[in-house]
Design a protein around this motif. Structure first.
Motif, short mmCIF file in Angstrom:
data_model
loop_
_atom_site.label_atom_id
_atom_site.label_comp_id
_atom_site.label_asym_id
_atom_site.label_seq_id
_atom_site.Cartn_x
_atom_site.Cartn_y
_atom_site.Cartn_z
N GLY A 1 0.79 -1.21 0.00
CA GLY A 1 0.00 0.00 0.00
C GLY A 1 0.82 1.26 0.00
O GLY A 1 2.05 1.24 -0.11
N VAL A 2 0.11 2.36 0.14
CA VAL A 2 0.71 3.68 0.14
C VAL A 2 0.14 4.47 1.32
O VAL A 2 -1.00 4.25 1.73
N GLU A 3 0.97 5.37 1.84
CA GLU A 3 0.56 6.18 2.99
C GLU A 3 0.99 7.62 2.74
O GLU A 3 2.10 7.88 2.28
N GLY B 1 -3.27 1.34 10.81
CA GLY B 1 -2.08 1.58 11.62
C GLY B 1 -1.79 0.42 12.55
O GLY B 1 -0.65 -0.03 12.67
N GLU B 2 -2.82 -0.11 13.20
CA GLU B 2 -2.65 -1.26 14.10
C GLU B 2 -2.22 -2.50 13.32
O GLU B 2 -1.37 -3.27 13.77
N LEU B 3 -2.79 -2.72 12.14
CA LEU B 3 -2.41 -3.85 11.29
C LEU B 3 -0.95 -3.75 10.91
O LEU B 3 -0.20 -4.72 11.00
N LEU B 4 -0.50 -2.57 10.50
CA LEU B 4 0.89 -2.39 10.09
C LEU B 4 1.86 -2.50 11.26
O LEU B 4 2.96 -3.03 11.10
N ASN C 1 -9.04 -11.74 0.50
CA ASN C 1 -8.44 -10.50 0.03
C ASN C 1 -9.23 -9.34 0.60
O ASN C 1 -10.45 -9.44 0.78
N ALA C 2 -8.54 -8.25 0.90
CA ALA C 2 -9.22 -7.09 1.47
C ALA C 2 -8.53 -5.82 1.00
O ALA C 2 -7.34 -5.82 0.70
N VAL C 3 -9.31 -4.74 0.96
CA VAL C 3 -8.78 -3.40 0.69
C VAL C 3 -9.13 -2.55 1.89
O VAL C 3 -10.27 -2.56 2.37
N LEU D 1 -3.90 3.57 2.25
CA LEU D 1 -4.65 2.69 1.37
C LEU D 1 -3.82 1.42 1.20
O LEU D 1 -2.68 1.48 0.75
N LEU D 2 -4.39 0.28 1.61
CA LEU D 2 -3.67 -0.99 1.60
C LEU D 2 -4.49 -2.07 0.92
O LEU D 2 -5.72 -2.10 1.03
N GLY D 3 -3.79 -2.99 0.27
CA GLY D 3 -4.38 -4.24 -0.21
C GLY D 3 -3.77 -5.36 0.62
O GLY D 3 -2.59 -5.31 0.96
#
Length: 136
Positions: free
Chosen positions: A78-80, A124-127, A105-107, A90-92
């Motif tokens: 993704g991009v931040e 943020g928590e996922l990353l 799969n999720a966006v 925005l993440l895939g």
């Protein structure tokens, strides 16, 4: 660089191994490489990164791969964009959902108003969980 090994005298072999390396560079660049092995259970590689591309912009990614299953466990890309009081991510994501091996799969889109809260999925928590030393 960090490594750990567990050796079993009864089995005359290693039962657990892990090695992890991290490289930090430039203004916020980060690369993590890892390998995990547990006898008769798992053998995995892990690559994650944060790559600044312009002022306030970063590319983010992770790839966790099972060597035994020859399959991706989790992939995130993704991009931040982050300013003084606002962040947008925005993440895939492609990941294993459950122990049966079902994949999904999720966006994810998150708009964070710093100090006030956020809208959308909590990326943020996922990353922070997925990328060692990821810093919002």
């Amino acid at each position: 660089m960090r490594t750990s090994q567990v050796y079993s005298p009864e089995l005359s072999s290693r039962t657990l191994s892990a090695i992890r390396g991290q490289y930090r560079y430039g203004n916020g660049g980060l690369v993590n490489l890892g390998y995990r092995y547990r006898r008769d259970q798992l053998e995995q590689t892990d690559l994650s990164f944060v790559q600044p591309i312009r002022e306030n912009w970063r590319l983010i990614g992770r790839w966790n791969y099972s060597i035994l299953d020859r399959s991706t466990i989790e992939a995130i890309g993704g991009v931040e964009w982050e300013g003084c009081c606002l962040a947008v991510r925005l993440l895939g994501r492609h990941y294993v959902r459950n122990r049966e091996g079902e994949k999904n799969n999720a966006v994810y889109l998150e708009i964070e108003l710093k100090g006030l809260g956020s809208f959308g999925r909590r990326t943020g928590e996922l990353l922070e969980r997925a990328i060692l030393d990821y810093d919002r």
